[in-house]
Design an enzyme around this catalytic site. Structure first.
Site, mmCIF file in Angstrom:
data_model
loop_
_atom_site.group_PDB
_atom_site.id
_atom_site.type_symbol
_atom_site.label_atom_id
_atom_site.label_comp_id
_atom_site.label_asym_id
_atom_site.label_seq_id
_atom_site.Cartn_x
_atom_site.Cartn_y
_atom_site.Cartn_z
ATOM 1 N N LYS A 101 -33.712 -18.597 -4.867
ATOM 2 C CA LYS A 101 -33.995 -18.005 -6.177
ATOM 3 C C LYS A 101 -33.860 -16.490 -6.036
ATOM 4 O O LYS A 101 -34.318 -15.900 -5.047
ATOM 5 C CB LYS A 101 -35.410 -18.346 -6.644
ATOM 6 C CG LYS A 101 -35.615 -19.782 -7.090
ATOM 7 C CD LYS A 101 -34.928 -20.092 -8.358
ATOM 8 C CE LYS A 101 -35.825 -20.104 -9.546
ATOM 9 N NZ LYS A 101 -35.107 -20.588 -10.739
ATOM 10 N N SER A 103 -35.340 -13.920 -7.369
ATOM 11 C CA SER A 103 -36.563 -13.122 -7.212
ATOM 12 C C SER A 103 -37.099 -13.195 -5.787
ATOM 13 O O SER A 103 -37.652 -12.219 -5.272
ATOM 14 C CB SER A 103 -37.625 -13.568 -8.221
ATOM 15 O OG SER A 103 -37.841 -14.960 -8.127
ATOM 16 N N LEU A 104 -36.924 -14.336 -5.112
ATOM 17 C CA LEU A 104 -37.343 -14.460 -3.713
ATOM 18 C C LEU A 104 -36.357 -13.729 -2.806
ATOM 19 O O LEU A 104 -36.763 -13.035 -1.863
ATOM 20 C CB LEU A 104 -37.451 -15.935 -3.331
ATOM 21 C CG LEU A 104 -37.889 -16.249 -1.903
ATOM 22 C CD1 LEU A 104 -39.247 -15.622 -1.584
ATOM 23 C CD2 LEU A 104 -37.931 -17.760 -1.685
ATOM 24 N N ASP A 119 -23.907 -32.621 0.825
ATOM 25 C CA ASP A 119 -22.709 -33.454 0.730
ATOM 26 C C ASP A 119 -22.816 -34.552 -0.321
ATOM 27 O O ASP A 119 -23.914 -35.045 -0.612
ATOM 28 C CB ASP A 119 -22.407 -34.098 2.085
ATOM 29 C CG ASP A 119 -21.966 -33.100 3.131
ATOM 30 O OD1 ASP A 119 -21.460 -32.031 2.753
ATOM 31 O OD2 ASP A 119 -22.123 -33.388 4.335
ATOM 32 N N THR A 127 -33.664 -29.743 3.509
ATOM 33 C CA THR A 127 -34.349 -28.838 4.434
ATOM 34 C C THR A 127 -33.986 -27.394 4.116
ATOM 35 O O THR A 127 -32.823 -27.066 3.875
ATOM 36 C CB THR A 127 -33.991 -29.176 5.891
ATOM 37 O OG1 THR A 127 -34.503 -30.481 6.187
ATOM 38 C CG2 THR A 127 -34.600 -28.167 6.865
ATOM 39 N N GLU A 129 -34.190 -23.498 5.610
ATOM 40 C CA GLU A 129 -34.353 -22.657 6.806
ATOM 41 C C GLU A 129 -34.853 -21.307 6.308
ATOM 42 O O GLU A 129 -34.074 -20.385 6.123
ATOM 43 C CB GLU A 129 -33.019 -22.514 7.534
ATOM 44 C CG GLU A 129 -32.409 -23.830 7.947
ATOM 45 C CD GLU A 129 -30.954 -23.973 7.516
ATOM 46 O OE1 GLU A 129 -30.396 -23.056 6.883
ATOM 47 O OE2 GLU A 129 -30.384 -25.019 7.808
ATOM 48 N N GLN A 148 -32.349 -22.854 -5.871
ATOM 49 C CA GLN A 148 -31.479 -23.277 -6.956
ATOM 50 C C GLN A 148 -30.381 -24.135 -6.351
ATOM 51 O O GLN A 148 -29.713 -23.713 -5.408
ATOM 52 C CB GLN A 148 -30.813 -22.074 -7.622
ATOM 53 C CG GLN A 148 -31.758 -21.117 -8.275
ATOM 54 C CD GLN A 148 -31.018 -19.879 -8.724
ATOM 55 O OE1 GLN A 148 -31.162 -18.847 -8.117
ATOM 56 N NE2 GLN A 148 -30.219 -19.973 -9.777
#
Length: 178
Positions: A101, A103-104, A119, A127, A129, A148
């Site tokens: 996102k 803002s992050l 895929d 997951t 990271e 997103q």
């Protein structure tokens, strides 16, 4: 072609890409933060710890935990593995691409080190990271919107559905040798 607007909304409903239609965000699917996390850390007392790429990661390096009720603080220049709160199902003929996102990202926190593809045929928790690249600590809260997922139409439906080691992931995954 990027799927957006009413086409994205209909695709989510038709294929059940995510269960919660509140995740629809016009150009992407908003994904939240799950409670489970994994930290990789050097075992205490070992000055030089080595993990060999391609080999199973020894348990002594893996620390599994949960995000506390008030959130998790990610110190500067550190990282964790976490995952999407939502289970995601990418239909064959489509491809997902995960982004942080905005803002992050503006706090210099990234959800992917570079592994943002999802895929065709994948089902499960995605997951993250999560890397804090900043010089300050950042707190993230359980179920907070952090990602997103963009859905693209593949050039052909004639692709083999994903059936790899991370299929049906139920929480964050760490490398598993094939």
């Amino acid at each position: 072609m990027l799927i957006v607007g009413e086409n994205l909304k209909q695709l989510i409903q038709q294929f059940g890409i995510v269960e919660d239609e509140e995740c629809f965000d016009n150009t992407s699917i908003s994904l939240r933060l799950h409670r489970d996390i994994i930290r990789l850390s050097r075992p205490e007392g070992e000055e030089e710890a080595v993990i060999t790429y391609g080999d199973e990661i020894p348990e002594k390096f893996i620390d599994k935990g949960k995000i506390p009720q008030d959130g998790i603080v990610i110190p500067p220049k550190s990282c964790i593995l976490a995952c999407s709160y939502e289970k995601v199902s990418i239909p064959v003929g489509y491809f997902g691409f995960l982004q942080t996102k905005g803002s992050l990202a503006r706090l210099f926190v990234s959800l992917t080190c570079t592994d943002g593809q999802v895929d065709p045929g994948f089902t499960g928790n995605i997951t993250y990271e999560i890397c804090n690249l900043s010089d300050f600590s950042v707190k993230l809260k359980y179920r907070q919107k952090v990602g997103q997922l963009f859905i693209f139409k593949a050039s052909t439906n004639n692709v083999q559905a994903y059936n790899g080691r991370y299929q049906n992931a139920d929480g964050p995954t760490i490398f598993l040798p094939e």
